[in-house]
Design a protein around this motif. Sequence first.
Motif: not given
Length: 231
Positions: A154-160
């Motif tokens: 996941r990225d820093e914003e919580g998206h895949p």
Amino acid sequence: MKFLSVVQHTQSDWLGLIEDHLEGRRIRFSYFRPFTSGGKLPDANVLGDGLVLLGLGPWGTAGDHDVPTLQQEIALARACLMLEKPVIGIGLGAQILSLAGDGKTAPAPLAFSAGHARRSKEDALNGFLPERFPNVVFMRDRPDPPSYAEILARDEEGHPALFQIGRNAFGFSGHPGIKLAMIEDLVMELEEAPKNTGAELEKLRAMKGEIEESLIPIMTGLIQLTGWMRD
């Protein structure tokens, strides 16, 4: 010798550092440029040993600024999934892979970020995915993978940031083999670039060695799971 079909969506978008890893393993590839005059997508019947859908640039899939060949590319990726032929989707390509797997995409403005992603499964990419790795994104909209997909990072914003569909299809929100010159050329190619481009380019410039280092295990895992080194 294995052969891959690689689809580009802008002139500045290419495999980057990934080319060296494929050539070092004697895996051949050919670029398809449907956006050029006379350009076309690969034929589903003669794809070779896998499909790579690139996707740095201004195009999206959520309705506001869709890539013109969206439906044809969804069909192409879906055919690969049905045949269990490897697919690697990057940026816009990951969105197309998500749609091909009956997932969705979420609308988002064109954005450029040079950040990081974190592994969410310890055994991701056969255990080769680094715990933290560069995630350089330049795209409109974002993938929303189907519920059965495995979210590997996941990225820093919580998206895949990396997801897997089935045995050998992978979607990266960022380009794991990005080169600074690719973004610089892309910015020059576009009429309007994201407002934070200068600051993000400086961050990307400082990440060069980290990108090269992280790509080694990422490619090792991908090559194993796609079977591109098997006879």
